[in-house]
Design a protein around this motif. Structure first.
Motif, PDB file in Angstrom:
ATOM      1  N   SER A  98      -2.296   5.987  -6.776  1.00 32.02           N
ATOM      2  CA  SER A  98      -1.565   4.733  -7.194  1.00 32.02           C
ATOM      3  C   SER A  98      -2.296   3.397  -6.460  1.00 32.02           C
ATOM      4  O   SER A  98      -3.102   3.369  -5.678  1.00 32.02           O
ATOM      5  N   ALA A  99      -1.958   2.117  -6.984  1.00 36.88           N
ATOM      6  CA  ALA A  99      -2.357   0.983  -6.180  1.00 36.88           C
ATOM      7  C   ALA A  99      -2.002   0.930  -4.981  1.00 36.88           C
ATOM      8  O   ALA A  99      -2.849   0.417  -4.218  1.00 36.88           O
ATOM      9  N   TRP A 103      -4.507   0.376  -1.770  1.00 40.39           N
ATOM     10  CA  TRP A 103      -4.474  -0.455  -0.809  1.00 40.39           C
ATOM     11  C   TRP A 103      -4.433   0.094   0.514  1.00 40.39           C
ATOM     12  O   TRP A 103      -4.934  -0.304   1.563  1.00 40.39           O
ATOM     13  N   GLN A 104      -3.620   1.369   0.529  1.00 43.25           N
ATOM     14  CA  GLN A 104      -3.522   2.069   2.037  1.00 43.25           C
ATOM     15  C   GLN A 104      -5.206   2.370   2.630  1.00 43.25           C
ATOM     16  O   GLN A 104      -5.163   2.145   3.791  1.00 43.25           O
ATOM     17  N   MET A 106      -8.063   0.656   1.665  1.00 40.61           N
ATOM     18  CA  MET A 106      -8.746  -0.358   1.754  1.00 40.61           C
ATOM     19  C   MET A 106      -8.161  -0.941   3.063  1.00 40.61           C
ATOM     20  O   MET A 106      -8.793  -1.416   4.085  1.00 40.61           O
ATOM     21  N   HIS A 107      -6.874  -1.152   3.106  1.00 41.53           N
ATOM     22  CA  HIS A 107      -6.343  -1.863   4.174  1.00 41.53           C
ATOM     23  C   HIS A 107      -6.006  -1.412   5.621  1.00 41.53           C
ATOM     24  O   HIS A 107      -6.216  -1.771   6.582  1.00 41.53           O
ATOM     25  N   HIS A 108      -5.511  -0.156   5.369  1.00 46.96           N
ATOM     26  CA  HIS A 108      -5.192   0.479   6.668  1.00 46.96           C
ATOM     27  C   HIS A 108      -6.166   1.752   6.997  1.00 46.96           C
ATOM     28  O   HIS A 108      -6.013   2.443   7.978  1.00 46.96           O
ATOM     29  N   GLY A 109      -7.110   1.970   6.116  1.00 45.75           N
ATOM     30  CA  GLY A 109      -7.939   3.189   6.325  1.00 45.75           C
ATOM     31  C   GLY A 109      -7.326   4.461   6.180  1.00 45.75           C
ATOM     32  O   GLY A 109      -7.858   5.390   7.220  1.00 45.75           O
ATOM     33  N   GLN A 110      -6.569   4.541   5.433  1.00 52.61           N
ATOM     34  CA  GLN A 110      -5.792   6.173   5.540  1.00 52.61           C
ATOM     35  C   GLN A 110      -6.000   6.507   3.957  1.00 52.61           C
ATOM     36  O   GLN A 110      -5.694   5.678   3.120  1.00 52.61           O
ATOM     37  N   TYR A 126     -13.064  -3.997   4.885  1.00 52.32           N
ATOM     38  CA  TYR A 126     -12.173  -4.230   3.730  1.00 52.32           C
ATOM     39  C   TYR A 126     -10.867  -4.568   4.126  1.00 52.32           C
ATOM     40  O   TYR A 126     -10.090  -4.917   3.187  1.00 52.32           O
ATOM     41  N   THR A 127     -10.418  -4.410   5.511  1.00 54.05           N
ATOM     42  CA  THR A 127      -8.786  -4.455   5.590  1.00 54.05           C
ATOM     43  C   THR A 127      -8.614  -6.073   5.326  1.00 54.05           C
ATOM     44  O   THR A 127      -7.495  -6.593   5.277  1.00 54.05           O
TER      45      THR A 127
END
Lengths: 426, 239
Positions: A98-99, A103-104, A106-110, A126-127
Motif C-alpha cells: 500500500s502507499a 512510505w514506511q 522510504m521514510h522509516h527504512g522499514q 529518502y527520508t
C-alpha cells in the motif's frame, strides 16, 4: 454510557455520510470519476518524473534487464546486496504494497513485513522526501507492467546480517525527517537542497563512509564510493569538484549534458547524468545548481599557489611520463594539456587530474570511456582504454606527469597505485 | 619615442599571440569520434596479426549494432567494451555500426599456418558440407559461401585472429558469450564440435585472405532462419 454513545455516533455518522454521499453522488458521479482519473494520471506522470530524479531505475534494474525488476548486485564490504523487484507483481514485486507500506520504506527504512532495511537503499536520504512525492512515486510504480522476477537473496556477511545490529545502526546514524525549508534562503535554493539532499541522494556517494558504512556527515565532502572503485569528489572543496565560483549556467550544462568546455563527467557520474539528471526540468536543474553553487567554497589560494622545486629523481620520473604522453595522449589533449573545449577535456588546470585521489584519472587511462549520450551532446567523443596497450609502470609515469605538468601540482603515482585502482568493473 | 612605440607594438603583438586560443582543431566527423574503437580495431599493422582484436570494418550493420548493444547491456561479456559503451544511446551506436559496416578496408595477405592434410580435410568438410549425422550445418550455410557473413545479422569469419576465434569458440561452448542465457544456434553447434575440430578451424580461418562483402540478405535457408531466429532480429532481447 460513553461507549454506547460512541458506537451510536460512529454508526449514524457512517449512515449520514452514506445518505448524503448517495444523494450527491447521483448528480456528481460522472464528473468526479473523470476528474479523479485525470488527477491520477497527473500524479503518475509526476511520480515518473520524481523516480527519474531519484534514479530508482539505476539500482533497481540489472544490466540489460527489465526496468525496475531489480536483480542488480551491489558489492560492499558488508556483503553483496541484490536490489529487489519494485514492479507491481504480486508474488515477486510490490504488488501487495500500500502507499503506507511504501512510505514506511522510504521514510522509516522499514520493509512491509517490518524488517529493517539496509542503508544500501538510501532511505537515510529518502527520508527527506515529502509524503506527497513518495505517494506519487508509488502511484507511478503501481502503473508499471508487473514483471515476475525472483531475484537472488542478499549475501550479507556475518555479523552484519543481524537485525539487532541494524537497529543499533539506525539509532546511531539514521535521522528521520522530511526536508525542512531554510526560510532565510530562496524558494529556488530550498528546492535545490531538497533534490540534492533527498531524492538525488548525492551524499550516498559524495561523502566518505565510516567503517560501519554510514556517511560521515551530511556535507558533500567527497569520498571513495563504496563498492565502486571510483572517488566521488567533494562538491564543496575548490580543489575537487566544488562549483562555488562557477556560473549557474555552466553547472546546469555539466549536469544536464555531461560535458562543458573544461569539464566532463566520467564513471558513475556519467551514468547518473544519462539515467537521471538530463531528464530533469530546466527549473529543477537550475535549483540544484543554485544550491550546489552556494555550498561550494571559493578558492582564494588559486592564483598565489607556489609549486615547490622538484628533486632530480622526480624530474626524471616525470620526463619518462612526458614521453608516454607525447606518444599516446598529446593528439587529443594537446601539447600543453589544453584539450579541445567540449570535446577532449583540458588536463592543464583540470581539478579531477590534480585532486588528492588519483583514482579517477588512473581509471580513465585504464578503461577509457565516453561521456554520456545526452540530448545536449548526443554523439560524444571518447577516450580509448589503455589497460591492454601500455604497462602499469607507464600509466603511473604518465598520470604522474599530467598531475605535475603545465602548472598542475599533485602527488606522484606508483605502478602499485595503478594496480590497486583496478577492479569491480561489472 | 620610437623605441616606446616599438616596445608597445611588440608587446601588443605578443599579447595578441598569447590570447589566441591554442585549442586543437578537432574534425567534426565520426572517424574522429570512433578513435577509442580504432585504437584496437584499426590497421592490422598497428595492432598486429597475432593480437586479439577482430576486424569490424565491413561486417554487416545489424550484427555490429547487436554486438554493441549486447556488450553495453551485459548480454555479451567483455569488460573493456562494456565500460566503453556504458553510456551510449542506441541511435549513436546504430550510427557507429553503420560507419564500420561501410568502412572500406584493405587487409594484408595473411600467413597460413602449417596444418596436416587430415586437419585441412576436416576443416573443409565442416566449412562447406557440415555433418548431417550430428545435425551440424555447413559454416557456409549461415556465414555465406565467401565466409564474409550475410546481411544484416550474420558475421563474417575472415580477418579474425586465432586468439579471438579460439576465445569465441570457448565462449560458445561454455556459456561465456551471452552468458548462456539466450537459446542460441551457435552455442548448440559449437558444443557438438570436438576439440580437434575447433583447433583445426581456428588455425585454418585466419589463414584465408579477406575479400569481398557480406552476402545479400534473404539468402539463408529457411532451416537456418528457424534455428537462429534469436540472432536474426533487431528486437531487444531481454534476459
Amino acid at each position: 454510557m460513553s461507549g454506547s454513545f460512541q458506537w451510536w455516533w460512529k454508526g449514524s455518522r457512517q449512515m449520514i455520510i452514506a445518505i448524503a454521499g448517495g444523494l450527491l453522488g447521483m448528480s456528481l458521479a460522472s464528473g468526479q470519476v473523470l476528474a479523479s482519473a485525470t488527477a491520477t494520471e497527473a500524479v503518475v506522470q509526476q511520480g515518473a518524473y520524481l523516480a527519474r530524479a531519484g534514479n530508482c531505475m539505476g539500482c533497481h534494474t540489472t544490466r540489460g534487464g527489465k526496468p525496475y525488476a531489480g536483480g542488480r548486485r551491489l558489492n560492499t564490504p558488508f556483503g553483496e546486496f541484490v536490489t529487489p523487484n519494485i514492479t507491481p507483481d504480486n508474488e515477486t514485486g510490490i504488488g501487495q504494497w500500500s502507499a503506507d507500506d511504501f512510505w514506511q520504506a522510504m521514510h522509516h527504512g522499514q520493509s512491509r513485513d517490518g524488517r529493517y532495511l539496509y542503508p544500501a537503499f538510501p532511505y537515510t536520504e529518502y527520508t527527506k522526501v515529502t509524503r506527497e512525492d513518495a505517494d506519487a512515486i508509488f502511484a507511478y510504480l503501481r502503473s508499471l507492467t508487473p514483471v515476475r522476477q525472483t531475484n537472488l537473496p542478499h549475501r550479507i556477511r556475518s555479523p552484519y546480517d543481524n537485525q539487532l545490529l541494524l537497529f543499533l545502526w539506525r539509532v546511531w546514524y539514521f535521522k528521520e525527517g522530511v526536508y525542512e525549508a531554510d526560510l532565510s534562503k530562496s524558494e529556488e535554493w530550498n528546492r535545490g537542497a531538497y533534490l540534492v539532499q533527498g531524492l538525488g541522494h548525492c551524499d550516498a556517494c559524495h561523502t566518505a563512509r565510516n567503517v560501519w558504512g554510514a556517511s560521515q556527515d551530511d556535507k558533500l565532502t567527497g569520498g571513495e564510493i563504496m563498492g565502486h572503485y571510483w572517488y566521488a569528489p567533494s562538491l564543496i572543496a575548490p580543489q575537487e569538484a566544488g562549483v562555488g565560483d562557477w556560473p549557474i549556467e555552466t553547472i546546469v550544462e555539466l549536469l544536464s549534458t555531461g560535458i562543458t568546455s573544461d569539464a566532463v563527467t566520467t564513471g558513475p557520474m556519467a551514468t547518473i547524468v544519462r539515467q537521471s539528471l538530463q531528464h530533469l526540468s530546466p527549473e529543477d536543474m537550475r535549483a540544484m545548481a543554485v544550491y550546489l553553487q552556494s555550498i561550494g567554497k571559493p578558492d582564494p589560494a588559486r592564483k598565489t599557489r607556489r609549486i615547490p622545486d622538484m628533486p632530480e629523481g622526480v624530474r626524471q620520473y616525470l620526463a619518462r611520463g612526458e614521453l608516454v604522453y607525447e606518444k599516446y595522449c598529446q593528439d587529443c589533449h594537446g601539447e600543453s594539456g589544453q584539450g579541445a573545449p567540449g570535446i577532449y577535456p583540458p588536463l592543464a588546470g583540470n581539478r579531477s587530474v590534480t585532486m588528492k585521489s588519483p583514482l579517477n584519472t588512473i581509471r580513465s587511462v585504464l578503461y577509457g570511456g565516453y561521456p554520456p549520450s545526452t540530448a545536449g551532446n548526443p554523439r560524444p567523443y571518447g577516450m580509448p582504454p589503455y589497460q591492454h596497450i601500455i604497462r602499469d609502470a607507464e600509466i603511473a609515469q604518465v598520470v604522474s606527469y599530467i598531475r605535475n605538468a603545465w602548472g598542475n601540482f599533485g602527488s606522484l603515482v606508483s605502478p602499485l597505485d595503478v594496480d590497486q585502482s583496478r577492479g569491480n568493473e561489472f | 619615442m620610437k623605441l616606446f612605440i616599438v616596445i608597445w607594438l611588440s608587446l601588443g603583438f605578443s599579447l595578441a599571440n598569447a590570447a589566441q586560443p591554442m585549442f586543437l582543431e578537432v574534425p567534426d566527423t565520426l572517424e574522429e569520434r570512433v578513435k577509442p574503437c580504432t585504437l584496437c580495431h584499426g590497421d592490422i599493422d598497428r595492432t598486429g596479426q597475432d593480437a586479439y582484436y577482430p576486424r569490424i570494418a565491413g561486417k554487416p550493420t545489424g550484427y555490429l549494432f547487436n554486438q554493441l548493444r549486447n556488450f553495453r547491456d551485459g548480454r555479451r561479456y567483455y569488460q573493456p567494451m562494456a565500460i566503453l559503451l556504458e553510456n551510449l544511446s542506441d541511435e549513436y551506436m546504430r550510427e557507429i555500426a553503420h560507419y564500420f559496416a561501410t568502412l572500406p578496408y584493405v587487409y594484408p595477405q595473411p600467413k597460413s599456418r602449417a596444418m596436416s592434410s587430415e586437419q585441412i580435410e576436416t576443416v573443409e568438410n565442416l566449412i562447406y558440407k557440415g555433418d548431417s549425422m550430428r545435425d551440424l550445418p555447413a559454416c557456409s550455410a549461415c556465414h555465406g559461401d565467401a565466409l564474409m557473413g550475410v546481411e544484416p545479422f550474420i558475421p563474417g569469419l575472415l580477418g579474425l585472429p586465432h586468439a579471438y576465434l579460439a576465445a569465441q569458440f570457448g565462449g560458445w561452448r561454455h556459456g561465456g558469450i551471452m552468458r548462456g542465457q539466450i537459446p542460441d544456434c551457435m552455442s548448440e553447434i559449437a558444443n557438438k564440435l570436438t576439440q580437434y575440430e575447433v583447433n583445426a578451424l581456428v588455425m585454418w580461418l585466419p589463414g584465408r585472405p579477406v575479400a569481398g562483402k557480406p552476402a545479400q540478405s534473404g539468402t539463408l535457408a529457411p532451416e537456418m532462419v528457424r534455428r537462429c531466429r534469436h540472432l536474426l532480429s533487431e528486437k531487444e532481447i531481454v534476459q
